[in-house]
Design a protein around this motif. Structure first.
Motif, PDB file in Angstrom:
ATOM      1  N   ARG A   1       0.875  -1.173   0.000  1.00  0.00           N
ATOM      2  CA  ARG A   1       0.000   0.000   0.000  1.00  0.00           C
ATOM      3  C   ARG A   1       0.908   1.218   0.000  1.00  0.00           C
ATOM      4  O   ARG A   1       1.828   1.317   0.804  1.00  0.00           O
ATOM      5  N   ARG A   2       0.648   2.130  -0.933  1.00  0.00           N
ATOM      6  CA  ARG A   2       1.564   3.263  -1.095  1.00  0.00           C
ATOM      7  C   ARG A   2       0.762   4.502  -1.441  1.00  0.00           C
ATOM      8  O   ARG A   2      -0.148   4.442  -2.286  1.00  0.00           O
ATOM      9  N   LEU A   3       1.069   5.606  -0.786  1.00  0.00           N
ATOM     10  CA  LEU A   3       0.424   6.872  -1.125  1.00  0.00           C
ATOM     11  C   LEU A   3       1.097   7.404  -2.385  1.00  0.00           C
ATOM     12  O   LEU A   3       2.315   7.621  -2.397  1.00  0.00           O
ATOM     13  N   VAL A   4       0.323   7.578  -3.470  1.00  0.00           N
ATOM     14  CA  VAL A   4       0.923   7.989  -4.741  1.00  0.00           C
ATOM     15  C   VAL A   4       0.530   9.408  -5.132  1.00  0.00           C
ATOM     16  O   VAL A   4       1.002   9.911  -6.160  1.00  0.00           O
ATOM     17  N   ALA A   5      -0.318  10.054  -4.343  1.00  0.00           N
ATOM     18  CA  ALA A   5      -0.673  11.466  -4.540  1.00  0.00           C
ATOM     19  C   ALA A   5      -1.523  11.859  -3.347  1.00  0.00           C
ATOM     20  O   ALA A   5      -1.875  11.010  -2.516  1.00  0.00           O
ATOM     21  N   ASP A   6      -1.836  13.138  -3.250  1.00  0.00           N
ATOM     22  CA  ASP A   6      -2.724  13.568  -2.172  1.00  0.00           C
ATOM     23  C   ASP A   6      -4.002  12.748  -2.225  1.00  0.00           C
ATOM     24  O   ASP A   6      -4.689  12.725  -3.257  1.00  0.00           O
ATOM     25  N   ASP A   7      -4.331  12.070  -1.128  1.00  0.00           N
ATOM     26  CA  ASP A   7      -5.587  11.318  -1.035  1.00  0.00           C
ATOM     27  C   ASP A   7      -5.704  10.191  -2.046  1.00  0.00           C
ATOM     28  O   ASP A   7      -6.820   9.740  -2.342  1.00  0.00           O
ATOM     29  N   VAL A   8      -4.614   9.718  -2.613  1.00  0.00           N
ATOM     30  CA  VAL A   8      -4.662   8.582  -3.536  1.00  0.00           C
ATOM     31  C   VAL A   8      -3.718   7.494  -3.033  1.00  0.00           C
ATOM     32  O   VAL A   8      -2.516   7.738  -2.850  1.00  0.00           O
ATOM     33  N   VAL A   9      -4.286   6.312  -2.806  1.00  0.00           N
ATOM     34  CA  VAL A   9      -3.476   5.192  -2.357  1.00  0.00           C
ATOM     35  C   VAL A   9      -3.454   4.131  -3.461  1.00  0.00           C
ATOM     36  O   VAL A   9      -4.467   3.867  -4.113  1.00  0.00           O
ATOM     37  N   ALA A  10      -2.258   3.577  -3.709  1.00  0.00           N
ATOM     38  CA  ALA A  10      -2.116   2.463  -4.649  1.00  0.00           C
ATOM     39  C   ALA A  10      -1.992   1.177  -3.854  1.00  0.00           C
ATOM     40  O   ALA A  10      -1.237   1.112  -2.880  1.00  0.00           O
ATOM     41  N   LEU A  11      -2.742   0.167  -4.250  1.00  0.00           N
ATOM     42  CA  LEU A  11      -2.741  -1.115  -3.562  1.00  0.00           C
ATOM     43  C   LEU A  11      -2.232  -2.207  -4.492  1.00  0.00           C
ATOM     44  O   LEU A  11      -2.607  -2.250  -5.669  1.00  0.00           O
ATOM     45  N   THR A  12      -1.406  -3.077  -3.956  1.00  0.00           N
ATOM     46  CA  THR A  12      -1.021  -4.300  -4.655  1.00  0.00           C
ATOM     47  C   THR A  12      -1.899  -5.421  -4.129  1.00  0.00           C
ATOM     48  O   THR A  12      -1.942  -5.671  -2.924  1.00  0.00           O
ATOM     49  N   LEU A  13      -2.622  -6.065  -5.037  1.00  0.00           N
ATOM     50  CA  LEU A  13      -3.548  -7.139  -4.677  1.00  0.00           C
ATOM     51  C   LEU A  13      -2.975  -8.440  -5.224  1.00  0.00           C
ATOM     52  O   LEU A  13      -2.917  -8.642  -6.444  1.00  0.00           O
ATOM     53  N   THR A  14      -2.557  -9.299  -4.342  1.00  0.00           N
ATOM     54  CA  THR A  14      -1.801 -10.492  -4.738  1.00  0.00           C
ATOM     55  C   THR A  14      -2.668 -11.743  -4.679  1.00  0.00           C
ATOM     56  O   THR A  14      -3.500 -11.885  -3.760  1.00  0.00           O
ATOM     57  N   ALA A  15      -2.464 -12.609  -5.660  1.00  0.00           N
ATOM     58  CA  ALA A  15      -3.218 -13.872  -5.709  1.00  0.00           C
ATOM     59  C   ALA A  15      -2.986 -14.667  -4.437  1.00  0.00           C
ATOM     60  O   ALA A  15      -1.862 -14.748  -3.931  1.00  0.00           O
ATOM     61  N   ALA A  16      -4.064 -15.272  -3.943  1.00  0.00           N
ATOM     62  CA  ALA A  16      -3.939 -16.048  -2.710  1.00  0.00           C
ATOM     63  C   ALA A  16      -3.240 -17.382  -2.963  1.00  0.00           C
ATOM     64  O   ALA A  16      -2.558 -17.909  -2.084  1.00  0.00           O
ATOM     65  N   GLY A  17      -3.398 -17.939  -4.163  1.00  0.00           N
ATOM     66  CA  GLY A  17      -2.818 -19.248  -4.465  1.00  0.00           C
ATOM     67  C   GLY A  17      -1.697 -19.142  -5.479  1.00  0.00           C
ATOM     68  O   GLY A  17      -1.299 -18.041  -5.872  1.00  0.00           O
ATOM     69  N   PRO A  18      -1.217 -20.310  -5.929  1.00  0.00           N
ATOM     70  CA  PRO A  18      -0.079 -20.317  -6.864  1.00  0.00           C
ATOM     71  C   PRO A  18      -0.471 -20.053  -8.317  1.00  0.00           C
ATOM     72  O   PRO A  18       0.388 -19.763  -9.152  1.00  0.00           O
ATOM     73  N   ASP A  19      -1.762 -20.165  -8.631  1.00  0.00           N
ATOM     74  CA  ASP A  19      -2.173 -20.000 -10.027  1.00  0.00           C
ATOM     75  C   ASP A  19      -2.030 -18.553 -10.476  1.00  0.00           C
ATOM     76  O   ASP A  19      -2.291 -17.626  -9.701  1.00  0.00           O
ATOM     77  N   PRO A  20      -1.648 -18.364 -11.751  1.00  0.00           N
ATOM     78  CA  PRO A  20      -1.575 -16.986 -12.259  1.00  0.00           C
ATOM     79  C   PRO A  20      -2.962 -16.356 -12.304  1.00  0.00           C
ATOM     80  O   PRO A  20      -3.969 -17.038 -12.500  1.00  0.00           O
ATOM     81  N   LEU A  21      -2.989 -15.056 -12.098  1.00  0.00           N
ATOM     82  CA  LEU A  21      -4.258 -14.326 -12.150  1.00  0.00           C
ATOM     83  C   LEU A  21      -4.730 -14.212 -13.600  1.00  0.00           C
ATOM     84  O   LEU A  21      -3.908 -14.270 -14.534  1.00  0.00           O
ATOM     85  N   PRO A  22      -6.029 -14.031 -13.830  1.00  0.00           N
ATOM     86  CA  PRO A  22      -6.528 -13.866 -15.200  1.00  0.00           C
ATOM     87  C   PRO A  22      -5.828 -12.713 -15.917  1.00  0.00           C
ATOM     88  O   PRO A  22      -5.541 -11.684 -15.316  1.00  0.00           O
ATOM     89  N   VAL A  23      -5.590 -12.939 -17.191  1.00  0.00           N
ATOM     90  CA  VAL A  23      -4.899 -11.946 -18.003  1.00  0.00           C
ATOM     91  C   VAL A  23      -5.756 -10.691 -18.168  1.00  0.00           C
ATOM     92  O   VAL A  23      -6.985 -10.746 -18.090  1.00  0.00           O
ATOM     93  N   TRP A  24      -5.102  -9.556 -18.352  1.00  0.00           N
ATOM     94  CA  TRP A  24      -5.833  -8.317 -18.627  1.00  0.00           C
ATOM     95  C   TRP A  24      -5.054  -7.484 -19.637  1.00  0.00           C
ATOM     96  O   TRP A  24      -3.892  -7.747 -19.926  1.00  0.00           O
ATOM     97  N   HIS A  25      -5.724  -6.501 -20.190  1.00  0.00           N
ATOM     98  CA  HIS A  25      -5.126  -5.637 -21.194  1.00  0.00           C
ATOM     99  C   HIS A  25      -5.332  -4.183 -20.779  1.00  0.00           C
ATOM    100  O   HIS A  25      -6.244  -3.873 -20.007  1.00  0.00           O
ATOM    101  N   PRO A  26      -4.515  -3.281 -21.278  1.00  0.00           N
ATOM    102  CA  PRO A  26      -4.634  -1.874 -20.874  1.00  0.00           C
ATOM    103  C   PRO A  26      -6.060  -1.346 -21.038  1.00  0.00           C
ATOM    104  O   PRO A  26      -6.715  -1.580 -22.054  1.00  0.00           O
ATOM    105  N   GLY A  27      -6.521  -0.620 -20.034  1.00  0.00           N
ATOM    106  CA  GLY A  27      -7.882  -0.083 -20.014  1.00  0.00           C
ATOM    107  C   GLY A  27      -8.833  -0.901 -19.164  1.00  0.00           C
ATOM    108  O   GLY A  27      -9.952  -0.476 -18.909  1.00  0.00           O
ATOM    109  N   ALA A  28      -8.383  -2.081 -18.712  1.00  0.00           N
ATOM    110  CA  ALA A  28      -9.268  -2.975 -17.955  1.00  0.00           C
ATOM    111  C   ALA A  28      -9.474  -2.472 -16.529  1.00  0.00           C
ATOM    112  O   ALA A  28      -8.700  -1.659 -16.010  1.00  0.00           O
TER     113      ALA A  28
END
Ligand code: FES
Length: 366
Positions: free
Chosen positions: A61-88
């Motif tokens: 969790r990181r503050l990246v601007a005034d009142d904006v927090v960036a979160l890293t959300l990590t997979a609970a298991g070993p499987d890769p997370l579903p793929v995504w593309h820019p804009g998702a």
């Protein structure tokens, strides 16, 4: 897998949704007409069915601007997370049961975690406050996986355009940030205007700065509120514009491009669209018998929330289905493109966009 192969393997709109306001008024109507005439209406498919929820753990969790927090959300298991593309984006199921949508702003090549960024809105519906106050490392959320209604199509790789121009306002940088890397890597000509109140209010300035003078940072405290010309630059024919930011920014961009047949516009809004051509009506809450009046210029969902009636919601734009509610009596003026005819015939409506005819009353199963 090389980036291009990933683009070819699956259409970026495979899990798409209609995230645009369908009834914003003259500017939208004109722009939509231009898209239709030029055959450039985007094909946005229905969201893919994903029954299971994917658990995600907040690992950073990181503050990246005034009142904006960036979160890293990590997979609970070993499987890769579903793929995504820019804009998702992700529909994030918060611990409280709220569902909120946040653009993915990390690297699509990374498959063990997602990154989102959330601006705190003190007087909003509580979702951003919950994120800021309760989503500390170790907290868990869930999602059905990425969806995309703001897909990037690169010139030379599916788009007939010659160049790209990005317009980002404040937290509107989040869906656009992942678009910059493939544009730069594939040597697509592109420029960007990134705007906001002041520099401390702009998330990910450090990452954006890495793209050098292709990006123009423009803040209100130094240069004043930007005009459409400031946002768009010369914008020659053959340009595709991707814009995301607050409503005034999008309105300025969209209005300026009415009649510009040679420029293609894609935009994404965060807030609920204004009500267009609304008429006052009322709803009766079946469980309490309370009657809630709905003004001509407010949504049914807004009226319910104003009156203290618990009504679930997420996108507030008629595409996620969270606010789906059964109507026990009355005739609905459906304003969404999500519900099927059988669902409508079964009495379902979306309270965020649909209404009743003027002067009529709906009875809702709430
Ligand atoms: S809140 Fe998403 S469809 Fe109504």
């Amino acid at each position: 897998m090389p980036l291009l192969d990933r683009f070819r393997q699956a259409p970026p709109s495979a899990f798409g949704r209609l995230r645009h306001d369908l009834s914003i008024g003259l500017a939208d109507t004109a722009i939509s007409a231009l898209w239709a005439l030029s055959g450039r209406v985007r094909d946005i498919s229905e969201p893919a069915a994903r029954d299971e929820l994917i658990p995600l753990t907040v690992t950073d969790r990181r503050l990246v601007a005034d009142d904006v927090v960036a979160l890293t959300l990590t997979a609970a298991g070993p499987d890769p997370l579903p793929v995504w593309h820019p804009g998702a984006h992700l529909d994030v199921h918060l611990p409280s049961g709220r569902i909120r949508q946040y653009s993915l702003c990390g690297d699509p090549a990374v498959r063990d975690h997602y990154r989102i960024a959330v601006r705190r809105i003190p007087d909003g519906g509580g979702g951003s406050r919950e994120v800021h106050e309760q989503l500390t490392p170790g907290a868990t959320v869930a999602t059905h996986g990425p969806r995309n209604a703001f897909p990037l199509t690169l010139p030379g790789y599916g788009s007939p355009a010659q160049r790209l121009h990005f317009v980002a306002g404040g937290i509107g940088i989040t869906p656009i940030l992942p678009m910059l890397a493939p544009a730069a890597r594939l040597s697509v000509p592109w420029t960007m205007v990134y705007t906001g109140r002041n520099r401390p209010s702009l998330p990910f300035l450090d990452e954006v700065a890495g793209y050098g003078d292709r990006v123009r940072i423009r803040t209100d405290d130094v240069s004043g509120v930007p005009s459409a010309a400031d946002l768009l630059g010369d914008c020659p024919d053959g340009t595709t514009v991707y814009a995301c930011g607050p409503a005034p920014l999008l309105t300025a961009v969209r209005s300026a491009l009415v009649g510009r047949d040679g420029v293609e516009l894609h935009y994404e809004r965060f807030a609920a669209p204004p009500v267009v051509d609304g008429a006052p009506f009322a709803v009766s809450i079946a469980s309490t018998g309370v009657t809630v009046p709905v003004a001509a210029d407010e949504s049914l969902l807004s009226a319910l929330r104003r009156s203290g009636v618990h009504a679930p919601y997420s996108c507030r734009q008629g595409f996620c289905g969270t606010c789906r509610t059964r109507v026990l009596d009355g005739t609905v003026e459906h304003r969404d493109t999500l519900l099927t005819d059988p669902e409508r015939e079964a009495g379902m409506m979306l309270t965020c966009v649909s209404r009743a005819a003027e002067g009529r009353t709906l009875t809702l199963e709430l």
